[in-house]
Design a protein around this motif. Structure first.
Motif, mmCIF file in Angstrom:
data_model
loop_
_atom_site.group_PDB
_atom_site.id
_atom_site.type_symbol
_atom_site.label_atom_id
_atom_site.label_comp_id
_atom_site.label_asym_id
_atom_site.label_seq_id
_atom_site.Cartn_x
_atom_site.Cartn_y
_atom_site.Cartn_z
ATOM 1 N N GLY A 105 0.811 -1.206 0.000
ATOM 2 C CA GLY A 105 0.000 0.000 0.000
ATOM 3 C C GLY A 105 0.844 1.256 0.000
ATOM 4 N N TYR A 147 -4.062 4.704 3.614
ATOM 5 C CA TYR A 147 -5.123 4.211 2.733
ATOM 6 C C TYR A 147 -5.721 2.903 3.234
ATOM 7 N N SER A 149 -4.068 -0.901 3.297
ATOM 8 C CA SER A 149 -2.619 -0.941 3.506
ATOM 9 C C SER A 149 -2.322 -1.938 4.613
ATOM 10 N N TYR A 158 -3.769 -4.667 9.173
ATOM 11 C CA TYR A 158 -4.202 -3.880 8.024
ATOM 12 C C TYR A 158 -5.182 -2.783 8.423
ATOM 13 N N GLU A 164 -3.433 -1.672 -9.014
ATOM 14 C CA GLU A 164 -3.662 -0.398 -8.326
ATOM 15 C C GLU A 164 -5.101 0.015 -8.572
ATOM 16 N N ASN A 215 -2.071 -1.656 -4.348
ATOM 17 C CA ASN A 215 -2.160 -0.337 -3.729
ATOM 18 C C ASN A 215 -3.591 0.126 -3.943
ATOM 19 N N CYS A 216 -4.375 0.127 -2.873
ATOM 20 C CA CYS A 216 -5.772 0.550 -2.955
ATOM 21 C C CYS A 216 -5.851 2.018 -2.543
ATOM 22 N N ASN A 217 -5.917 2.888 -3.523
ATOM 23 C CA ASN A 217 -5.919 4.329 -3.259
ATOM 24 C C ASN A 217 -7.345 4.849 -3.343
#
Length: 345
Positions: free
Chosen positions: A18, A32, A35, A99, A134, A183-185
């Motif tokens: 993340g 985020y 993460s 997390y 992503e 990567n979860c934005n």
């Protein structure tokens, strides 16, 4: 904490995932949703040192030990706090993942170390992933209200963040199905364009996508794109742009402006990733006006790029008036998995 020791977050046995702020290696900042930090450990107990920065009065942190999921209250503190996770484990090797269950508008936290038995040790996971993905999205992508499973296809129950769990968002479910890093934005309430949506101060993803930190209560800091190059970029935006004026998207001038911001974001990310990433443009099964999907169709057609494709779910924009619950999130993950594996073949 008798006969226990703390393992620094900078220990090489930890693996992180993340957009995490490592400017302080011994207390990395988690921002985020989704993460995470993982490791293997020996011994019969495990705990964590967390420095919570709460925006909401009530929130939780997520932990998985040997495949079993737990959540723990985070309360306000001016210093790091010790949170015991589990005691009485069998001797031998175990796995732990800590997390962020919720989006950045709820809280941030510093991970300040793992507490294990004095004679125990941490070991690297050494997990080999098949790809990187992503996601840029809103509350659906960050897993808000997913655990209200009795409200499938219904409006949301009253909630603060007790039903939020990024682990069950389609984004993280998809990553596990693909054996991918993610990567979860994503941020609840966020729009694409500045000045719309429900997020604090109406900051849009056109600003946030470049950021490490983005919550107005904290400093906005730039993300170093060289740290992570995805194979697939999923953009799930548009549904919140209808607030505060749902009719603006029908105005030609505003629609062209909105599409231009979207296209510029795709083009900039494509350049940052050296043209190596594949882009998937979506909305979700959350009910919304079809005009947003029409606008996305127009964007993809106007970009006319081989690495940018449009995808629509079977129940796109028609499944639920409330946030998608775990089964509905799983439905989206399954359909996206099929689309990506088809693109791969």
């Amino acid at each position: 904490m008798t006969n226990r020791k703390i393992v620094s977050p900078s220990d090489m046995a930890f693996s992180y995932m993340g957009r995490i702020d490592f400017s302080k290696p011994d207390s990395p900042l988690f921002i985020y949703a989704g993460s995470m930090v993982s490791t293997k450990f020996t011994g019969t107990s495990v705990g964590m040192m967390i420095f919570p920065h709460l925006i909401y009065k009530v929130t939780w942190i997520g932990v998985i030990v040997d495949g079993i999921q737990y959540k723990f209250d985070l309360n306000h503190s001016d210093t790091p706090v010790y949170i015991p996770i589990i005691d009485g484990l069998d001797e031998g090797e175990h796995t732990v993942t800590i997390y962020k269950r919720t989006a950045g508008s709820h809280h941030y936290f510093n991970f300040c170390g793992l507490m294990i038995d004095e004679n125990a040790e941490v070991r690297p996971e050494n997990h080999e992933y098949d790809m990187n993905i992503e996601v840029y999205g809103d509350s659906v992508s960050s897993g808000e209200v997913v655990e209200a499973v009795n409200y499938c296809e219904h409006t949301d129950p009253a909630h603060i963040s007790q039903f939020d769990n990024s682990w069950f968002a389609y984004s993280l479910q998809l990553a596990r199905k693909l054996n991918a890093r993610i990567n979860c934005n994503a941020q609840g309430g966020i729009s694409l364009i500045n000045g719309a949506g429900y997020f604090d101060n109406y900051i849009g993803m056109e600003t946030v996508y470049k950021q490490m930190g983005y919550e107005p209560h904290f400093e906005l800091t730039e993300w170093d794109f060289s740290r992570y190059t995805p194979d697939y970029v999923i953009i799930a935006l548009g549904q919140n742009d209808a607030n505060p004026d749902p009719k603006r998207i029908y105005e030609k001038e505003y629609r062209e402006k909105w599409k231009s911001v979207y296209k510029n974001m795709v083009l900039d990310l494509n350049e940052k990733y050296g043209g190596k990433a594949r882009f998937i443009v979506i909305t979700t099964v959350l009910m919304h006006e079809p005009t947003w999907d029409d606008a996305l169709d127009e964007i993809v057609n106007e970009l006319a790029m081989d690495n940018v494709k449009r995808f629509k779910f079977r129940r796109n924009g028609a499944a639920t008036p409330g946030h998608p619950r775990i089964p509905e999130q799983t439905e989206m993950a399954d359909e996206l998995f099929g689309f990506i594996t088809g693109w791969e073949s």
